[in-house]
Design an enzyme around this catalytic site. Structure first.
Site, PDB file in Angstrom:
ATOM      1  N   SER A 229       0.814  -1.218   0.000  1.00  0.00           N
ATOM      2  CA  SER A 229       0.000   0.000   0.000  1.00  0.00           C
ATOM      3  C   SER A 229       0.847   1.267   0.000  1.00  0.00           C
ATOM      4  CB  SER A 229      -0.942   0.013   1.211  1.00  0.00           C
ATOM      5  OG  SER A 229      -0.212   0.041   2.423  1.00  0.00           O
TER       6      SER A 229
ATOM      7  N   ASN B 286       7.325  -8.503   1.052  1.00  0.00           N
ATOM      8  CA  ASN B 286       7.858  -7.171   1.293  1.00  0.00           C
ATOM      9  C   ASN B 286       7.429  -6.587   2.639  1.00  0.00           C
ATOM     10  OD1 ASN B 286       8.756  -4.271   0.436  1.00  0.00           O
ATOM     11  ND2 ASN B 286       6.560  -4.075   0.885  1.00  0.00           N
TER      12      ASN B 286
ATOM     13  N   TYR C 225      14.974  -5.928  14.159  1.00  0.00           N
ATOM     14  CA  TYR C 225      14.826  -5.797  12.711  1.00  0.00           C
ATOM     15  C   TYR C 225      15.963  -6.501  11.982  1.00  0.00           C
ATOM     16  CZ  TYR C 225      14.151  -3.399   8.206  1.00  0.00           C
ATOM     17  OH  TYR C 225      13.940  -3.110   6.874  1.00  0.00           O
TER      18      TYR C 225
ATOM     19  N   ALA D  99      17.845  -8.922  13.098  1.00  0.00           N
ATOM     20  CA  ALA D  99      17.726 -10.366  13.293  1.00  0.00           C
ATOM     21  C   ALA D  99      16.685 -10.954  12.354  1.00  0.00           C
ATOM     22  CB  ALA D  99      17.359 -10.670  14.747  1.00  0.00           C
TER      23      ALA D  99
ATOM     24  N   LYS E  81      15.690  -9.737   9.432  1.00  0.00           N
ATOM     25  CA  LYS E  81      16.156  -9.678   8.050  1.00  0.00           C
ATOM     26  C   LYS E  81      17.283 -10.672   7.791  1.00  0.00           C
ATOM     27  CE  LYS E  81      13.322  -6.485   6.622  1.00  0.00           C
ATOM     28  NZ  LYS E  81      12.228  -6.827   5.670  1.00  0.00           N
TER      29      LYS E  81
ATOM     30  N   ILE F 163      16.725   3.892   1.385  1.00  0.00           N
ATOM     31  CA  ILE F 163      15.834   4.188   0.262  1.00  0.00           C
ATOM     32  C   ILE F 163      14.923   5.354   0.639  1.00  0.00           C
ATOM     33  CG2 ILE F 163      14.097   3.230  -1.308  1.00  0.00           C
ATOM     34  CD1 ILE F 163      16.843   1.854  -1.500  1.00  0.00           C
TER      35      ILE F 163
END
Length: 247
Positions: free
Chosen positions: A12, A89, A154, A156, A158, A187
Site C-alpha cells: 500500500s 515485502n 529488525y 535479526a 532480516k 531508500i
C-alpha cells in the site's frame, strides 16, 4: 502469453507500492496487500490498473497472525486462479537499544518480518510445485548483513529472512522455483524523509553513491528476479545500496 499473477505483501506504500506498480507495467495481474490503510491500497490498485495490469485485487491481512498470513495466499490463489510470483515485502520497525527493547517489540518485528514470510511462502510453494514454476522474492535489508544499532530485532529478522531464502531455494530449485532476496540500503521512503537532517547527512556520508536509493530502483530489480530472464539466479541476496555493503 499466459498472464502471470503476483502477490506483493505490504504494497500500500513505499517499496511495496513501487514493486506492485512495476509488475503492473510488465503485464502481471497484481494482488495488493495491506494491513491497516485500506484507502492507500485502493489508490495503489487504481494506479496499477492504469499502468496496464490486466487484473488488480486488494486483500487485507494482519501478517503477524499465522492464520491470516496463510489465508492471504489461499485467498489470492482462489481469486486469481493461481499464483506465480510472491514478493514478501511487508515489514515493520520497533526500534530501541537492546536493554530497553520490549519483549513485544521483539516479538512483533519477528512475527511480521520473518514468520509471515515463512507462512506465505510455504502456502505459495505448495501451489508452485504443482505447476513446476514459481518466483519468490524476499525483501530483506542491508541491516540483516551489517547490523544496525537500535535495530537488533529488525536486523535479526532480516538476517533470518536471508538464511530462509538460501535454504528454500535449495529445496525447490529442481521444481522450477527460484527464491531470492533483495537487500535495500537507505531508500527514499516515508521513514527516511522524516529523519533529522543531521542523521540524513550521517547516513549519506556512508554511501559511496552519495544519495539514497529510489523505491522504483528496488522495484526494477524485483521485477527482473520475477521474470524468466532470471531463471538461473537462485538463492541469492542482491544488495541495492549504492555501494554501502562491502563484499
Amino acid at each position: 502469453m499466459e498472464v502471470k499473477r503476483a502477490l506483493v505483501t505490504g504494497s500500500s506504500r513505499g517499496i511495496g507500492r513501487s514493486i506492485a506498480l512495476e509488475l503492473a507495467r510488465r503485464g502481471y495481474a497484481v494482488a495488493i496487500h495491506y494491513g491497516r490503510r485500506k484507502e492507500l491500497a485502493l489508490e495503489v490498485a487504481e494506479e496499477a490498473a492504469a499502468e496496464g495490469a490486466p487484473r488488480v485485487e486488494v486483500f487485507a491481512a494482519d501478517l503477524s497472525d499465522q492464520d491470516q498470513a496463510k489465508g492471504l495466499v489461499a485467498a489470492v490463489i482462489e481469486a486469481f486462479g493461481g499464483l506465480e510470483v510472491l514478493v514478501n515485502n511487508a515489514g515493520i520497525t520497533r526500534d530501541g537499544l537492546l536493554v530497553r527493547l520490549k519483549d513485544e517489540d521483539w516479538s512483533q518485528v519477528i512475527a511480521t518480518n520473518l514468520n509471515a514470510a515463512f507462512f506465505t511462502t510455504r502456502e505459495a510453494i505448495k501451489h508452485m510445485m504443482r505447476k513446476k514454476y514459481g518466483r519468490v522474492i524476499n525483501v530483506a535489508s542491508v541491516s540483516g548483513l551489517l547490523g544496525t544499532p537500535g535495530q537488533a530485532n529488525y536486523a535479526a529478522a532480516k538476517a533470518g529472512l536471508i538464511g530462509f531464502t538460501k535454504s528454500v531455494a535449495k529445496e525447490y530449485a529442481a521444481r522450477g522455483i527460484t527464491v531470492n532476496a533483495v537487500a535495500p540500503g537507505f531508500i527514499e521512503t516515508d521513514m527516511t524523509a522524516n529523519l533529522p537532517e543531521t542523521l540524513r547527512e550521517s547516513y549519506l556520508a556512508q554511501i559511496p553513491a552519495a544519495r539514497f536509493g529510489k523505491p522504483e530502483e528496488v522495484a526494477k530489480l524485483v521485477s527482473f528476479l520475477a521474470s524468466d530472464d532470471a531463471a538461473y539466479i537462485n538463492g541469492q541476496t542482491i544488495c541495492i545500496d549504492g555501494g554501502l555493503t562491502p563484499h
